[in-house]
Design a protein around this motif. Structure first.
Motif, PDB file in Angstrom:
ATOM      1  N   LEU A  49     -15.586  -8.363  10.380  1.00  0.00           N
ATOM      2  CA  LEU A  49     -14.560  -8.353  11.339  1.00  0.00           C
ATOM      3  C   LEU A  49     -15.054  -7.471  12.414  1.00  0.00           C
ATOM      4  N   THR A  50     -14.382  -7.794  13.586  1.00  0.00           N
ATOM      5  CA  THR A  50     -14.803  -6.929  14.779  1.00  0.00           C
ATOM      6  C   THR A  50     -13.503  -5.939  14.955  1.00  0.00           C
ATOM      7  N   PRO A  51     -13.615  -4.658  15.582  1.00  0.00           N
ATOM      8  CA  PRO A  51     -12.414  -3.771  15.801  1.00  0.00           C
ATOM      9  C   PRO A  51     -11.253  -4.654  16.465  1.00  0.00           C
ATOM     10  N   GLU A  52     -11.495  -5.489  17.318  1.00  0.00           N
ATOM     11  CA  GLU A  52     -10.202  -6.106  17.879  1.00  0.00           C
ATOM     12  C   GLU A  52      -9.726  -7.153  17.090  1.00  0.00           C
ATOM     13  N   VAL A 104     -20.216   0.560  23.809  1.00  0.00           N
ATOM     14  CA  VAL A 104     -19.385   0.240  22.744  1.00  0.00           C
ATOM     15  C   VAL A 104     -19.362  -1.002  22.485  1.00  0.00           C
ATOM     16  N   SER A 105     -18.832  -1.909  23.418  1.00  0.00           N
ATOM     17  CA  SER A 105     -18.744  -3.198  23.453  1.00  0.00           C
ATOM     18  C   SER A 105     -20.225  -3.890  22.962  1.00  0.00           C
ATOM     19  N   LYS A 106     -21.006  -3.414  23.376  1.00  0.00           N
ATOM     20  CA  LYS A 106     -22.526  -3.993  23.291  1.00  0.00           C
ATOM     21  C   LYS A 106     -22.879  -3.763  21.713  1.00  0.00           C
ATOM     22  N   VAL A 107     -22.738  -2.595  21.177  1.00  0.00           N
ATOM     23  CA  VAL A 107     -23.155  -2.266  19.878  1.00  0.00           C
ATOM     24  C   VAL A 107     -21.970  -3.088  18.809  1.00  0.00           C
ATOM     25  N   ILE A 108     -20.693  -3.339  19.199  1.00  0.00           N
ATOM     26  CA  ILE A 108     -20.100  -3.756  18.393  1.00  0.00           C
ATOM     27  C   ILE A 108     -20.493  -5.520  18.247  1.00  0.00           C
ATOM     28  N   PHE A 109     -20.881  -6.188  19.327  1.00  0.00           N
ATOM     29  CA  PHE A 109     -21.060  -7.284  19.422  1.00  0.00           C
ATOM     30  C   PHE A 109     -22.633  -7.465  18.685  1.00  0.00           C
ATOM     31  N   ASP A 110     -23.492  -6.439  19.082  1.00  0.00           N
ATOM     32  CA  ASP A 110     -24.916  -6.429  18.491  1.00  0.00           C
ATOM     33  C   ASP A 110     -24.869  -6.618  16.997  1.00  0.00           C
ATOM     34  N   THR A 111     -23.664  -5.889  16.296  1.00  0.00           N
ATOM     35  CA  THR A 111     -23.697  -5.506  15.097  1.00  0.00           C
ATOM     36  C   THR A 111     -22.724  -6.351  14.253  1.00  0.00           C
ATOM     37  N   HIS A 112     -22.407  -7.261  14.862  1.00  0.00           N
ATOM     38  CA  HIS A 112     -21.463  -8.273  14.307  1.00  0.00           C
ATOM     39  C   HIS A 112     -22.219  -9.305  13.120  1.00  0.00           C
ATOM     40  N   ASN A 113     -21.594  -9.158  12.058  1.00  0.00           N
ATOM     41  CA  ASN A 113     -22.279 -10.091  10.729  1.00  0.00           C
ATOM     42  C   ASN A 113     -21.746 -11.427  10.862  1.00  0.00           C
ATOM     43  N   SER A 114     -22.201 -12.494  11.484  1.00  0.00           N
ATOM     44  CA  SER A 114     -21.768 -13.745  11.561  1.00  0.00           C
ATOM     45  C   SER A 114     -21.793 -14.342  10.252  1.00  0.00           C
ATOM     46  N   VAL A 115     -22.774 -13.934   9.256  1.00  0.00           N
ATOM     47  CA  VAL A 115     -22.454 -14.584   7.896  1.00  0.00           C
ATOM     48  C   VAL A 115     -21.290 -14.251   7.095  1.00  0.00           C
ATOM     49  N   ALA A 116     -20.823 -12.760   7.197  1.00  0.00           N
ATOM     50  CA  ALA A 116     -19.913 -12.338   6.594  1.00  0.00           C
ATOM     51  C   ALA A 116     -18.478 -12.743   7.382  1.00  0.00           C
ATOM     52  N   GLN A 162      -2.669 -11.290   0.172  1.00  0.00           N
ATOM     53  CA  GLN A 162      -2.875 -11.691  -1.374  1.00  0.00           C
ATOM     54  C   GLN A 162      -3.137 -10.606  -2.167  1.00  0.00           C
ATOM     55  N   ASP A 163      -3.094 -11.059  -3.615  1.00  0.00           N
ATOM     56  CA  ASP A 163      -3.256 -10.256  -4.413  1.00  0.00           C
ATOM     57  C   ASP A 163      -4.727 -10.149  -5.056  1.00  0.00           C
ATOM     58  N   LEU A 164      -5.521  -9.462  -4.160  1.00  0.00           N
ATOM     59  CA  LEU A 164      -6.938  -9.349  -4.356  1.00  0.00           C
ATOM     60  C   LEU A 164      -7.425  -8.328  -5.223  1.00  0.00           C
ATOM     61  N   PRO A 165      -8.012  -8.286  -6.257  1.00  0.00           N
ATOM     62  CA  PRO A 165      -8.173  -7.351  -7.256  1.00  0.00           C
ATOM     63  C   PRO A 165      -8.936  -6.243  -6.736  1.00  0.00           C
ATOM     64  N   GLN A 166      -8.906  -5.142  -6.529  1.00  0.00           N
ATOM     65  CA  GLN A 166      -9.727  -3.592  -5.970  1.00  0.00           C
ATOM     66  C   GLN A 166     -10.064  -3.894  -4.469  1.00  0.00           C
ATOM     67  N   GLY A 167      -9.626  -4.995  -3.828  1.00  0.00           N
ATOM     68  CA  GLY A 167     -10.079  -5.280  -2.455  1.00  0.00           C
ATOM     69  C   GLY A 167     -11.466  -5.732  -2.393  1.00  0.00           C
ATOM     70  N   ALA A 168     -11.796  -6.328  -3.560  1.00  0.00           N
ATOM     71  CA  ALA A 168     -13.138  -6.742  -3.603  1.00  0.00           C
ATOM     72  C   ALA A 168     -13.598  -7.750  -2.464  1.00  0.00           C
ATOM     73  N   GLU A 169     -12.751  -8.917  -2.462  1.00  0.00           N
ATOM     74  CA  GLU A 169     -12.969  -9.821  -1.459  1.00  0.00           C
ATOM     75  C   GLU A 169     -12.769  -9.124  -0.103  1.00  0.00           C
ATOM     76  N   VAL A 170     -11.870  -8.416  -0.040  1.00  0.00           N
ATOM     77  CA  VAL A 170     -11.784  -7.760   1.458  1.00  0.00           C
ATOM     78  C   VAL A 170     -12.849  -7.115   2.049  1.00  0.00           C
ATOM     79  N   LYS A 171     -13.633  -6.316   0.855  1.00  0.00           N
ATOM     80  CA  LYS A 171     -14.773  -5.558   1.261  1.00  0.00           C
ATOM     81  C   LYS A 171     -15.808  -6.467   1.636  1.00  0.00           C
ATOM     82  N   LYS A 172     -15.838  -7.911   1.214  1.00  0.00           N
ATOM     83  CA  LYS A 172     -17.114  -8.716   1.661  1.00  0.00           C
ATOM     84  C   LYS A 172     -17.109  -9.104   3.205  1.00  0.00           C
ATOM     85  N   LEU A 173     -15.469  -9.019   3.535  1.00  0.00           N
ATOM     86  CA  LEU A 173     -15.468  -9.349   5.003  1.00  0.00           C
ATOM     87  C   LEU A 173     -15.505  -8.338   6.108  1.00  0.00           C
ATOM     88  N   GLN A 174     -15.802  -7.064   5.540  1.00  0.00           N
ATOM     89  CA  GLN A 174     -15.745  -5.930   6.409  1.00  0.00           C
ATOM     90  C   GLN A 174     -16.849  -6.010   7.597  1.00  0.00           C
TER      91      GLN A 174
END
Length: 470
Positions: A117-120, A72-84, A102-114
């Motif tokens: 982000l690692t689970p931890e 599970v740790s391996k797949v988390i690190f292997d799929t982490h998107n360093s650009v995001a 922050q007041d981010l409209p519709q969470g659009a900026e948050v979705k770009k980060l998903q």
């Protein structure tokens, strides 16, 4: 690496990231049972303060569970998107909290980060957020998924019809399905937990559900929540599988206790998608997996490795994300009071689970529930249900009268879902909403009157007759 924080001249030390995360968690009976909880509120606050100052990059530099020994740790690190991750790479956990608020409209900026982000990281920021903040941020994020219909659209609340039967009687299952459909439920999935995990029983259930769906031309999907290997074996015998289900956890050892591996999940997804191509169904998307999770599952399997149950739950969501599922839900109070003792802990965990799943990009639902020996009641469920509905939960469960006669636990009912939809002006999934209105079951977010659904009743009695066991 050790961490510390000083409060009123007293220094609190935390040996490593696992200890810091565990001590910063809100009170949970499971963490207390595991011997990793904060000793008192002052230690908890010290851990939260130290966690707030921690750079997010620490979670990449110091894995809490070695990827070389845990897949599970391996797949988390292997799929982490360093650009995001790059836009927030310099932030601390506390600064990520402020950014999310922050007041981010519709969470659009948050979705770009998903994907960055690692689970931890998500677990860490969750520990710094109040209940109302978990709701406010989650409500901004819309994670949409498609199978035979669409889940997660703004202004909707999905409901899983859960027509469990103590003997897997298909006529009883069909009757419960009709009960739910006439209350506007069933757009998330018609999903049965089988009493017997056998190929024959699972095949009969899947065929029964499909018979209801196809006979009434319902734009929804069916599922039998047996072990993945049983479902695949039933599928090979021509049982129709819309969604492939499996319970998962946040460590390799937990998943091994469920009798699964990541390779099995990958193979199962490939097989069910190939199976979809052979069926005459109007598939709207290729999301075909359904996962259930729950805080405390790793501890109950003695597979927690000293990691707190919230962080392990986040890791389960990180694993689920790699399979692009249609549905994911926490069964928040199902595992028992040994892990979530009372209403306060169940409500907190339900909001945490929903928030973490949403922030990690999942089409997140919650089974708002408790077992009969927990310090909670149906008013407790009402409280959490209303909070989650305002947080934009994708779907909840629907069980006749909220009492599951097969699993012997308490959850939300068809009536609960209908009332919340009317109260908050929430509709069903778009395709399902059209079906409900066409058949005179709902108008907008409200059920039609007591004479509703006469247009479909003429089809229902023959349907039940044809579904009776031989």
């Amino acid at each position: 690496m050790a961490y510390s924080h000083v409060i009123r001249g007293e220094q609190y030390n935390f040996a490593d990231l696992k200890a810091l995360l565990a001590k910063a968690n809100e009170p949970k009976s499971g963490d207390l049972l595991a011997g990793i909880a904060a000793k008192n509120e002052r230690e908890r606050i010290a851990a939260k303060m130290a966690l707030a100052d921690l750079p997010l990059s620490e979670f990449l530099a110091h894995p809490i569970l070695d990827p070389d020994s845990d897949d599970v740790s391996k797949v988390i690190f292997d799929t982490h998107n360093s650009v995001a991750f790059k836009p927030i790479a310099s932030l601390t956990v506390g600064e990520l909290r402020e950014y999310l608020l922050q007041d981010l409209p519709q969470g659009a900026e948050v979705k770009k980060l998903q994907q960055g982000l690692t689970p931890e990281m998500v677990a860490a920021v969750t520990k710094l957020l109040a209940n109302k903040e978990l709701i406010a941020i989650a409500a901004k994020i819309k994670n949409i998924a498609r199978c035979r219909n669409t889940t997660g659209v703004a202004g909707t609340l999905g409901v899983r019809i859960q027509p469990n039967h103590p003997t897997d009687n298909t006529a009883g299952i069909a009757a419960s399905c009709i009960d739910g459909l006439l209350m506007g439920a069933g757009d998330a999935v018609i999903g049965v937990n089988p009493a017997v995990d056998s190929i024959d029983s699972v095949s009969a259930i899947l065929k029964s559900i499909d018979h209801v769906i196809t006979s009434l031309n319902i734009p929804t999907q069916g599922c039998c929540l047996a072990h993945i290997t049983t479902q695949l074996a039933a599928m090979k015998k021509n049982a129709p599988v819309d969604l492939l289900f499996q319970s998962i956890g946040g460590t390799q050892k937990t998943n091994e206790s469920f009798g699964i591996s990541l390779a099995l999940l990958k193979e199962g997804k490939e097989q069910v998608l190939e199976h979809h191509t052979s069926r005459n169904v109007n598939w709207l998307g290729n999301q075909a997996m359904y996962f259930e999770t729950g805080q405390g599952s790793s501890l109950s399997a003695n597979a927690h490795h000293g990691i707190d149950q919230l962080t392990l739950e986040a890791r389960a969501y990180g694993l689920a994300r790699t399979f692009d599922p249609f549905l994911v839900n926490s069964v928040v109070g199902f595992i028992g009071p040994e892990y979530l003792f009372d209403e306060r802990q169940i409500i907190r965990a339900g909001l945490e689970d929903h928030f973490m799943g949403k922030l990690l990009g999942l089409p997140m639902g919650v089974d708002v529930c408790f077992t009969n020996h927990a310090e909670a009641d149906h008013n407790s469920l009402d409280n959490l249900l209303l909070l989650l509905a305002n947080a934009g939960v994708n779907y909840i469960m629907g069980v006749p009268a909220g009492d599951d006669v097969m699993l012997s636990y308490q959850t939300t009912s068809y009536h609960d879902a209908a009332m919340v939809k009317s109260l908050l002006d929430l509709k069903a999934a778009p395709e399902f909403q059209t079906w409900l209105e066409h058949n005179g079951i709902m108008k907008g977010s409200s059920l039609c009157g007591k004479d509703r659904a006469f247009t479909v009743m003429k089809n229902i009695l023959p349907l039940l007759e044809n579904t009776k066991d031989a």
